[in-house]
Design a protein around this motif. Structure first.
Motif, PDB file in Angstrom:
ATOM      1  N   GLU A 118      -6.379  -6.479  -1.364  1.00  0.00           N
ATOM      2  CA  GLU A 118      -7.067  -7.775  -1.383  1.00  0.00           C
ATOM      3  C   GLU A 118      -7.202  -8.288  -2.813  1.00  0.00           C
ATOM      4  O   GLU A 118      -7.013  -9.486  -3.086  1.00  0.00           O
ATOM      5  N   ARG A 119      -7.507  -7.378  -3.716  1.00  0.00           N
ATOM      6  CA  ARG A 119      -7.654  -7.767  -5.119  1.00  0.00           C
ATOM      7  C   ARG A 119      -6.310  -8.219  -5.688  1.00  0.00           C
ATOM      8  O   ARG A 119      -6.248  -9.188  -6.461  1.00  0.00           O
ATOM      9  N   ALA A 120      -5.244  -7.531  -5.309  1.00  0.00           N
ATOM     10  CA  ALA A 120      -3.914  -7.936  -5.761  1.00  0.00           C
ATOM     11  C   ALA A 120      -3.565  -9.322  -5.231  1.00  0.00           C
ATOM     12  O   ALA A 120      -2.996 -10.157  -5.956  1.00  0.00           O
ATOM     13  N   ALA A 121      -3.899  -9.579  -3.955  1.00  0.00           N
ATOM     14  CA  ALA A 121      -3.624 -10.893  -3.372  1.00  0.00           C
ATOM     15  C   ALA A 121      -4.382 -11.989  -4.124  1.00  0.00           C
ATOM     16  O   ALA A 121      -3.840 -13.078  -4.384  1.00  0.00           O
ATOM     17  N   SER A 122      -5.630 -11.722  -4.481  1.00  0.00           N
ATOM     18  CA  SER A 122      -6.422 -12.708  -5.230  1.00  0.00           C
ATOM     19  C   SER A 122      -5.828 -12.957  -6.610  1.00  0.00           C
ATOM     20  O   SER A 122      -5.773 -14.110  -7.069  1.00  0.00           O
ATOM     21  N   ALA A 123      -5.371 -11.883  -7.270  1.00  0.00           N
ATOM     22  CA  ALA A 123      -4.769 -12.033  -8.602  1.00  0.00           C
ATOM     23  C   ALA A 123      -3.481 -12.848  -8.525  1.00  0.00           C
ATOM     24  O   ALA A 123      -3.199 -13.685  -9.397  1.00  0.00           O
ATOM     25  N   MET A 124      -2.692 -12.621  -7.488  1.00  0.00           N
ATOM     26  CA  MET A 124      -1.445 -13.386  -7.326  1.00  0.00           C
ATOM     27  C   MET A 124      -1.740 -14.849  -7.011  1.00  0.00           C
ATOM     28  O   MET A 124      -1.041 -15.749  -7.492  1.00  0.00           O
ATOM     29  N   ALA A 125      -2.762 -15.088  -6.188  1.00  0.00           N
ATOM     30  CA  ALA A 125      -3.141 -16.477  -5.884  1.00  0.00           C
ATOM     31  C   ALA A 125      -3.580 -17.206  -7.148  1.00  0.00           C
ATOM     32  O   ALA A 125      -3.255 -18.392  -7.349  1.00  0.00           O
ATOM     33  N   ALA A 126      -4.317 -16.504  -8.012  1.00  0.00           N
ATOM     34  CA  ALA A 126      -4.749 -17.111  -9.280  1.00  0.00           C
ATOM     35  C   ALA A 126      -3.552 -17.366 -10.187  1.00  0.00           C
ATOM     36  O   ALA A 126      -3.479 -18.401 -10.873  1.00  0.00           O
ATOM     37  N   ALA A 127      -2.584 -16.446 -10.200  1.00  0.00           N
ATOM     38  CA  ALA A 127      -1.406 -16.581 -11.064  1.00  0.00           C
ATOM     39  C   ALA A 127      -0.551 -17.769 -10.675  1.00  0.00           C
ATOM     40  O   ALA A 127       0.171 -18.329 -11.517  1.00  0.00           O
ATOM     41  N   ALA A 132       2.615 -19.728 -15.916  1.00  0.00           N
ATOM     42  CA  ALA A 132       3.677 -18.817 -15.478  1.00  0.00           C
ATOM     43  C   ALA A 132       4.096 -19.101 -14.039  1.00  0.00           C
ATOM     44  O   ALA A 132       5.257 -18.867 -13.662  1.00  0.00           O
ATOM     45  N   GLY A 133       3.167 -19.614 -13.221  1.00  0.00           N
ATOM     46  CA  GLY A 133       3.468 -19.859 -11.818  1.00  0.00           C
ATOM     47  C   GLY A 133       3.959 -21.263 -11.533  1.00  0.00           C
ATOM     48  O   GLY A 133       4.065 -21.661 -10.365  1.00  0.00           O
ATOM     49  N   PRO A 159       4.233 -12.541 -11.514  1.00  0.00           N
ATOM     50  CA  PRO A 159       4.946 -12.971 -12.732  1.00  0.00           C
ATOM     51  C   PRO A 159       6.186 -12.131 -13.036  1.00  0.00           C
ATOM     52  O   PRO A 159       6.366 -11.034 -12.519  1.00  0.00           O
ATOM     53  N   GLN A 160       7.014 -12.677 -13.916  1.00  0.00           N
ATOM     54  CA  GLN A 160       8.213 -11.983 -14.364  1.00  0.00           C
ATOM     55  C   GLN A 160       7.856 -10.710 -15.114  1.00  0.00           C
ATOM     56  O   GLN A 160       6.761 -10.555 -15.636  1.00  0.00           O
ATOM     57  N   PHE A 196       6.955  -6.240  -7.279  1.00  0.00           N
ATOM     58  CA  PHE A 196       7.220  -7.672  -7.132  1.00  0.00           C
ATOM     59  C   PHE A 196       7.201  -8.332  -8.500  1.00  0.00           C
ATOM     60  O   PHE A 196       6.209  -8.243  -9.233  1.00  0.00           O
ATOM     61  N   ARG A 197       8.300  -9.037  -8.815  1.00  0.00           N
ATOM     62  CA  ARG A 197       8.415  -9.705 -10.124  1.00  0.00           C
ATOM     63  C   ARG A 197       9.096 -11.060  -9.931  1.00  0.00           C
ATOM     64  O   ARG A 197      10.144 -11.149  -9.290  1.00  0.00           O
ATOM     65  N   ASP A 198       8.492 -12.093 -10.490  1.00  0.00           N
ATOM     66  CA  ASP A 198       8.988 -13.466 -10.414  1.00  0.00           C
ATOM     67  C   ASP A 198       9.278 -13.862  -8.969  1.00  0.00           C
ATOM     68  O   ASP A 198      10.377 -14.316  -8.637  1.00  0.00           O
ATOM     69  N   ARG A 199       8.281 -13.691  -8.124  1.00  0.00           N
ATOM     70  CA  ARG A 199       8.434 -14.028  -6.708  1.00  0.00           C
ATOM     71  C   ARG A 199       7.227 -14.819  -6.208  1.00  0.00           C
ATOM     72  O   ARG A 199       6.087 -14.574  -6.628  1.00  0.00           O
TER      73      ARG A 199
END
Length: 577
Positions: A118-127, A132-133, A159-160, A196-199
């Motif tokens: 869940e924390r990873a999902a939140s960090a990706m949503a913020a990114a 970078a996004g 991110p990349q 996961f990178r640059d996706r």
């Protein structure tokens, strides 16, 4: 698994509202003293699912599912028993018994793993909303996906390069191992790296709404185009469906379900007000996923892209569907125009036109089968032979004998050939294993067993005469006797008898859960039930033929029991209970 005392379980149930729990998924309407709705466990057109607000129990007169709040969370939302207890206790503001937390490493590890995801999902949503996004966000804008849908479904960006997970979680070895366990890192020759990178990232949730893994779409050059989480204890590609948690209730209410090929198709439908789409996780639809689909809706439409790959995907789905098909299911297949997918069509035509396609252009599964056979077979006499041979092989996978007959007749009509195989007649007509007859308990017996399992200490107070209870019902007597033995032999008196019984009698899980989840049997009621049980047992013995001397003794005991029942009634009257 955690051990909860019966008293604590009773308190949790007493502070929980089963009606509120069920109304999140089922529209309930008043019918006398109960509430009625369409059963969330099976397909039905008229309500047979009854909920008693007073007793906090549900029961479906169609499929036989029943129980209380714990069982509903377990059966419908996929909770384990301890998770169901903990969820309801937290909702009611009750603190769990301290020893519940101490000895359950697996439960704690699972909770920690889901927090990491869940924390990873939140960090990706913020990114996604950082510089970078920008490319990922631009891609979503080009696909005409509204910001509200992006937020609602938690889309994000990885991110990349390497090191994003380190920035979010830290670099210690223990954390790296945990992130590898949940599929966020991989371990290579040079240590750990981001999977996961640059996706563009799509969180994938389980049936309880927890992030179980991710799908990631590459934004530039690179393969694979879509990368999913690896197999983990929580992420199984062949079992999960994208959009299942988000759309389950809408699908049930609208009785519509559309299976599409990709994540973006699901989101495009949602953006156009059609929150009825599900997608497999970048792989061919598995038999397990099809089973889940048919349980959710008996009239799903499998909608595939209008190219060769789409037609092949539809054919594979149809093949995997055959063993599960029954006459009550009516799946359909919609083949879109060449070069189109649901996303592109929705943006060109809008939701209304797309809905018309679903209604008017989708072919029933039998027609889709014949259409696919014709494509496979080709022209001429040889083609008709190939068609008949393939039809033979596919009919052998079907389990419903009536459908086999209908499909065979249609294949013979179209091919002009008599099929050699008769489907699965040997399996269908073979004698079925003798099933144990359903156990029927009267009201006294039902409440008596509930009273014992809700308060296992009562087992130790049973008299020797009580050991003959249920002697004429072997199934119940076996459970009853085992419960007594478990209670007497248990080193800790808070041992969870019910869960041990379920492990010992897995075929009787529904019945044992029903007893546990009934309204609490308080002591005054239990004493009355115990008297009734002994009274009924004496009458059973007397009907079986006994000697005069034993008959006199039993008649005397009957009078004593009747007197005790009268005293109980007077006690109830005095206390105003």
């Amino acid at each position: 698994m955690a051990n909860f005392s019966p008293t604590f379980l009773d308190e949790v149930l007493a502070r929980s509202d089963l009606v509120e729990l069920i109304q999140r998924h089922v529209e309930l309407k008043r019918s006398g003293s109960n509430l009625m709705g369409l059963c969330p466990f099976h397909h039905e057109k008229s309500p047979s699912f009854s909920v008693s607000p007073d007793r906090q129990l549900y029961y479906c007169f169609g499929c036989g599912k029943g129980g209380g709040a714990f069982q509903f969370l377990m059966e419908h939302d996929g909770y384990s028993f301890p998770e169901a207890v903990e969820y309801l206790a937290d909702k009611a503001g009750l603190e769990l018994p301290r020893d519940t937390h101490a000895s359950h490493t697996d439960d704690l590890r699972q909770q920690e793993d889901f927090r990491l995801l869940e924390r990873a999902a939140s960090a990706m949503a913020a990114a996604l909303n950082t510089p970078a996004g920008a490319n990922a966000l631009l891609y979503l804008q080009k696909r005409l996906l509204p910001p509200a849908i992006v937020r609602e479904y938690g889309l994000g960006y990885a991110p990349q390069g390497y090191g994003f997970m380190d920035k979010v979680f830290g670099t210690d070895a223990a954390t790296h191992a945990k992130l590898e366990r949940v599929g966020l890192l991989f371990k290579g020759d040079r240590g750990y790296g981001d999977r996961f990178r640059d996706r563009l990232m799509f969180p994938i949730r389980d049936r309880r709404g927890r992030v179980a893994g991710f799908g990631g779409r590459v934004l530039g050059e690179g393969e694979p185009k879509y990368l999913n989480s690896p197999e983990t204890p929580y992420f199984h590609k062949s079992e999960l469906l994208y959009g299942f948690f988000e759309h389950r209730d809408t699908i049930r209410k609208r009785r519509q379900l559309v299976v599409v090929e990709g994540y973006m198709d699901v989101l495009a439908m949602a953006a156009h007000g059609l929150k009825i789409g599900l997608a497999p996780l970048g792989t061919a639809t598995s038999e397990g996923q099809i089973g889940e689909i048919l349980r959710l809706c008996d009239t799903p439409v499998f909608c595939f892209d209008g190219d060769r790959a789409g037609r092949q995907a539809a054919w594979r789905a149809l093949e995997r569907m055959l063993p599960l098909l029954k006459s009550e299911f009516s799946p359909k297949f919609l083949y879109l125009p060449e070069g189109e997918d649901p996303d592109s069509l929705l943006n060109k035509e809008g939701a209304e036109a797309f809905s018309r396609r679903l209604e008017q252009d989708a072919l029933p599964v039998l027609e889709s089968w014949i259409y696919g056979l014709k494509l496979l077979a080709g022209q001429g006499a040889e083609g008709r032979a190939v068609m008949a041979k393939k039809a033979d092989a596919m009919l052998a996978a079907m389990a419903d004998p009536y459908l086999v007959q209908v499909w065979r007749q249609e294949a013979e009509r179209v091919s002009g050939l008599a099929l050699q195989s008769r489907g699965r007649p040997a399996r269908v007509e073979a004698p079925k294993p003798v099933q144990r007859a359903a156990v029927v308990l009267n009201a006294v017996e039902e409440r008596f067993m509930a009273g014992l399992l809700q308060e296992p200490a009562r087992l130790e107070r049973l008299s020797s005469a009580a050991m003959n209870f249920f002697i004429d019902k072997p199934t119940i007597h076996a459970i009853y006797s085992r419960a007594f033995s478990m209670r007497v032999d248990a080193e800790a008196k808070d041992t969870d008898i019910a869960r041990q019984l379920i492990r010992a009698f897995p075929d009787d899980q529904q019945m044992i859960s029903r007893w546990i989840n009934q309204a609490a049997v308080h002591e005054i009621e239990y004493r009355s039930l115990l008297l009734d049980m002994e009274t009924n047992d004496i009458r059973r013995r007397m009907r079986g033929g006994i000697g005069l001397g034993e008959s006199v003794l039993l008649q005397k005991r009957l009078r004593e029991l009747q007197q005790q029942q009268q005293e109980l009634k007077e006690q109830l009257g005095t206390t105003g209970a």
